[in-house]
Design an enzyme around this catalytic site. Sequence first.
Site, PDB file in Angstrom:
ATOM      1  N   SER A   1       0.842  -1.192   0.000  1.00 55.12           N
ATOM      2  CA  SER A   1       0.000   0.000   0.000  1.00 55.12           C
ATOM      3  C   SER A   1       0.883   1.250   0.000  1.00 55.12           C
ATOM      4  CB  SER A   1      -0.972  -0.051   1.181  1.00 55.12           C
ATOM      5  OG  SER A   1      -2.002   0.889   1.008  1.00 55.12           O
TER       6      SER A   1
ATOM      7  N   ASP B   1      -8.522  -5.181  -4.616  1.00 50.55           N
ATOM      8  CA  ASP B   1      -7.828  -4.191  -3.780  1.00 50.55           C
ATOM      9  C   ASP B   1      -8.714  -2.986  -3.452  1.00 50.55           C
ATOM     10  OD1 ASP B   1      -5.274  -4.267  -2.616  1.00 50.55           O
ATOM     11  OD2 ASP B   1      -4.293  -4.305  -4.567  1.00 50.55           O
TER      12      ASP B   1
ATOM     13  N   HIS C   1      -7.812  -5.512  -0.225  1.00 49.51           N
ATOM     14  CA  HIS C   1      -6.605  -4.773   0.135  1.00 49.51           C
ATOM     15  C   HIS C   1      -6.066  -5.323   1.459  1.00 49.51           C
ATOM     16  CE1 HIS C   1      -3.873  -1.478  -0.375  1.00 49.51           C
ATOM     17  NE2 HIS C   1      -4.202  -0.894   0.768  1.00 49.51           N
TER      18      HIS C   1
END
Length: 557
Positions: free
Chosen positions: A211, A336, A455
């Site tokens: 991320s 995600d 995610h």
Amino acid sequence: MALLGICVAVAVILEAVSATSLGVVYTEGGMVEGQNIRLGFRRHMDVFRGIPFADIPGRFEKPKRHPGWDGLLKAKEFRPRCLQLNLIMTDTRGSEDCLYLNIWVPHGSQVSTNLPVMVWIYGGGFLVGGSMGANFLDNYLYDGQEIADRGNVIVVTLGYRVGTLGFLSTGESDLPGNYGLWDQQAAIAWVHRNIRSFGGDPNNITLFGESAGGASVNFQTLTPHNKGLFRRAISQSGVALCPWGVIKNPRKFAEEVAAKVNCPTDSRMAACLKMTDPVLLTMAGTLNTESSTAHPLVENLVLSAVVDGDFLPDHPTKLFHNAAEIDYIAGANDMDGHIFTAIDIPSLNSMLVDTPIEELKTLLGSYTRDKGKAGMENGFSTYTANWGTNPDRETIKKTAVAIGTDYIFLVPTQAALYLHAKHATTGRTYSYLLTEPNRMGGLITPYPSWMGADHMDDLQFVFGKPFSSPLGYWPRHRDLSGYMIAYWTNFAKTGNPNQGDSKVPATWPQFESDGHKYLEIHHDMNQNYVHQKMRMRFVHFWASVLPSLPDMTEQSE
């Protein structure tokens, strides 16, 4: 039987006597001692927690070298994370004294030397996070033990400033920003200078992160300040080109923060902010979490990197020549965007409630705002081309997640891979897509049964949680975790995820500028999981069709 018992006892005693350990390690700052743990027969590990890699940072300043210490530093406890908001943004946690790193060093029958080194950079939207990650009953998310043990590599995790103290910028030299990126860079440089003392190879360092950490890894490959410090990099679900990666107008948010802490917004602003209480500054960096399809959550990520003329001399798209010799893996999870889109569209996770198509259009419209109605309509026709006349509830919901995933993560990652491959000289390029269904899907709300990999779903597998917390996982999750650790550590050793000491289930081809091959990562993967041109129609829309449309400003002139 008695003889066998005596032999076993002697073997245990001999191993206890000869327990492999680095003992006291000499670093540039002074002597450190970690904790030695036994993992199995002739397998030990030294764990160092909380070694300072820089001094306590000055407010809105680059980190400085640590002055060192007298005597022996017992590096046996994690240090506090950097000062930041708590998860519900009602208070702060952590400390300004936070520039520390942790090291895991595996040993076999002899003390290790010249091991590859993997340096982890955590995510958290540049707002939150810590070098040890979330903690449940002393089970830390970013515990490097499984990777180090299974892959025979040294793992390092580092702390860096986040939120206002890490990224606030006026866009001018009085408050240039990127302090958190400088912290990461200082840690990388420290590892390069000191890791040989821990049995590591300073000429074989791999960065990896997820991320905002994945974007950070990408930034570290692009800055000219890291020449020769590391050889490889892995970006999971985040690259420098993500829409949240670089802030175009940092001064606007700096003025908002200044107003909240009663500082002027003129030429005195930077001086006043530097004098302000750090807790107040951190609280002033709170996100606006009132999101909707018209104002999506991703637009609230307003603290991140800036083009400062120093760490980033130019926009990231123009800096890929700096990564020409760096081997690079980048990829995304197939859903995600779910974590963001489900906040923007609350009906998304309900199995019983329809998601109105109008909400899809509004979300697309906000992502393509610069291009006006034409942007939204082009996007809508691209994403609904296979819908038929009467799309079912699940199709509409999955399309919403796909829009979020493509815009926030997947398409920017493909763009970064393309630029890396285009500018590479000796550096190799690899692309992946994780498609393992979320293990909460269909079991408990808020995860619908159609969920893919959300995610952060990759973190548990990369850090070997199915092995360290076996009761929470199925055997298939251990298979997947073993595969990911094998690919990641093979890559760290050789620059090729297929070659190293660990067997892999499928040969992962390089991503090249024409075929765009990638590996789909899944628990039952085999050679049929190699594909090419990931989501080509959608990548083409975001990367070619949309930019070619006239901007709203041009349309109104």
